[in-house]
Design an enzyme around this catalytic site. Structure first.
Site, PDB file in Angstrom:
ATOM      1  N   ARG A  20      30.707  45.278  49.909  1.00  0.00           N
ATOM      2  CA  ARG A  20      32.156  45.123  50.080  1.00  0.00           C
ATOM      3  C   ARG A  20      32.899  45.894  48.983  1.00  0.00           C
ATOM      4  O   ARG A  20      33.911  46.544  49.253  1.00  0.00           O
ATOM      5  CB  ARG A  20      32.509  43.634  50.037  1.00  0.00           C
ATOM      6  CG  ARG A  20      33.985  43.297  49.910  1.00  0.00           C
ATOM      7  CD  ARG A  20      34.157  41.780  50.025  1.00  0.00           C
ATOM      8  NE  ARG A  20      35.369  41.276  49.397  1.00  0.00           N
ATOM      9  CZ  ARG A  20      36.547  41.162  49.987  1.00  0.00           C
ATOM     10  NH1 ARG A  20      36.677  41.554  51.249  1.00  0.00           N
ATOM     11  NH2 ARG A  20      37.592  40.670  49.345  1.00  0.00           N
ATOM     12  N   TYR A  80      39.182  44.999  41.074  1.00  0.00           N
ATOM     13  CA  TYR A  80      38.002  44.969  41.923  1.00  0.00           C
ATOM     14  C   TYR A  80      37.446  46.359  42.147  1.00  0.00           C
ATOM     15  O   TYR A  80      36.249  46.581  42.125  1.00  0.00           O
ATOM     16  CB  TYR A  80      38.382  44.330  43.260  1.00  0.00           C
ATOM     17  CG  TYR A  80      37.233  44.033  44.171  1.00  0.00           C
ATOM     18  CD1 TYR A  80      36.487  42.870  44.025  1.00  0.00           C
ATOM     19  CD2 TYR A  80      36.891  44.915  45.186  1.00  0.00           C
ATOM     20  CE1 TYR A  80      35.437  42.596  44.866  1.00  0.00           C
ATOM     21  CE2 TYR A  80      35.834  44.644  46.029  1.00  0.00           C
ATOM     22  CZ  TYR A  80      35.117  43.481  45.864  1.00  0.00           C
ATOM     23  OH  TYR A  80      34.064  43.212  46.712  1.00  0.00           O
TER      24      TYR A  80
END
Length: 304
Positions: free
Chosen positions: A253, A285
């Site tokens: 991801r 992220y």
């Protein structure tokens, strides 16, 4: 032992988190454990169960004693920061409801820790990982299943829990999926042809009938597939390829987001695809360098 009044207050707060903030079951379980642990310490530290009145008198020295005791058990700074965050959230709500100042609790600083983010895989490494996963099982349908799940993680940026929550009616996969992520927040995710095709291959080989209430991805005996088998098959594949231990399902991801950003994707669009509540989360992220972030920012917000 925790006083009945404190226990009732905690339960009411948890119900408030579920109703008004749409907190997930996992979040509520973590909150409960962290606050109960704190209240149990305070009971032992003070030598008696602490009712709501006594909880209002918590001092800075009590907070420091709890944090020292927690660190003494061997937990890291990150875990302690999480526990403190839960305690503060409970106290903030309790102070507002009961009408007292919770300065001693709310003023405590969380310990500093280095954020550890999963490292993205290079595109070639991600492709090789998926190819290698496809030859790990002697049963073709299981191999196809594992490939389909990991392809969804990389190709659609899904969390593994989101991929495994898909149901029979979700197949054949449409051009876009409606995903309900953390906090039951809904987002729309485009489905790449490779992901759609990998799921179609799996369904052709799967020996278990697909029904409206059955999970899309099935375990060997037909029940819902859990994350364990996917984690294990990725571990075997990465060892064969000599990839680092950071090559986990969540790293796929992470790779999805990073590869999109590298290709010129807009941070806001990536934020929506990932289901992040704030742009700062997406920036952390993706872990891109400052120069790259500024380049994307300048394109999105050109100076006059």
């Amino acid at each position: 032992m925790i006083s009945p009044a404190a226990r009732d207050a905690l339960q009411t707060w948890l119900e408030h988190q579920r109703a008004l903030k749409n907190a997930s079951d996992n979040t509520l379980t973590a909150y409960r454990g962290d606050v109960v642990e704190f209240l149990a310490f305070i009971t032992e530290h003070k030598g008696a169960p602490q009712g709501l009145g006594a909880l209002q008198d918590i001092a800075l020295s009590d907070m420091r004693a709890w944090m020292a005791q927690s660190r003494g058990t061997g937990i890291g700074a990150r875990s302690l920061a999480r526990k403190l965050s839960a305690v503060k959230a409970f106290y903030r709500w309790l102070a507002e409801r009961e009408g007292f100042e919770a300065t001693a609790v709310l003023s405590v600083r969380a310990p500093k820790f280095q954020k550890k983010l999963p490292r993205p895989l290079a595109k070639d490494a991600a492709r090789s990982l998926i190819d290698t996963i496809g030859i790990q099982s002697e049963q073709p349908w299981i191999a196809a299943r594992d490939v389909a799940v990991v392809t969804l993680l990389w190709g659609c940026g899904l969390r593994i829990s989101e991929a495994l929550s898909l149901k029979g009616p979700d197949a054949p996969l449409p051009d876009v999926l409606r995903i309900f992520g953390k906090g039951n927040k809904e987002r729309v995710v485009p489905v790449l042809p490779a992901a759609r095709e990998s799921v179609a291959v799996y369904l052709q080989l799967c020996p278990h009938a697909q029904t409206a209430d059955a999970p899309l991805f099935r375990a060997v005996r037909g029940g819902a597939l859990g994350p364990g088998p996917i984690q294990k098959v990725m571990a075997r594949a990465r060892m064969q390829l000599g990839l680092p231990a950071s090559a986990t399902p969540h790293a796929m991801r992470h790779s999805f987001a990073t590869h999109l950003l590298d290709a010129g994707g807009d941070l806001r669009a990536i934020q929506e695809l990932l289901g992040h509540a704030s742009l700062s989360t997406t920036q952390a992220y993706t872990a891109v360098d400052t120069a790259r972030l500024m380049e994307v920012y300048d394109r999105a917000h050109p100076r006059a």
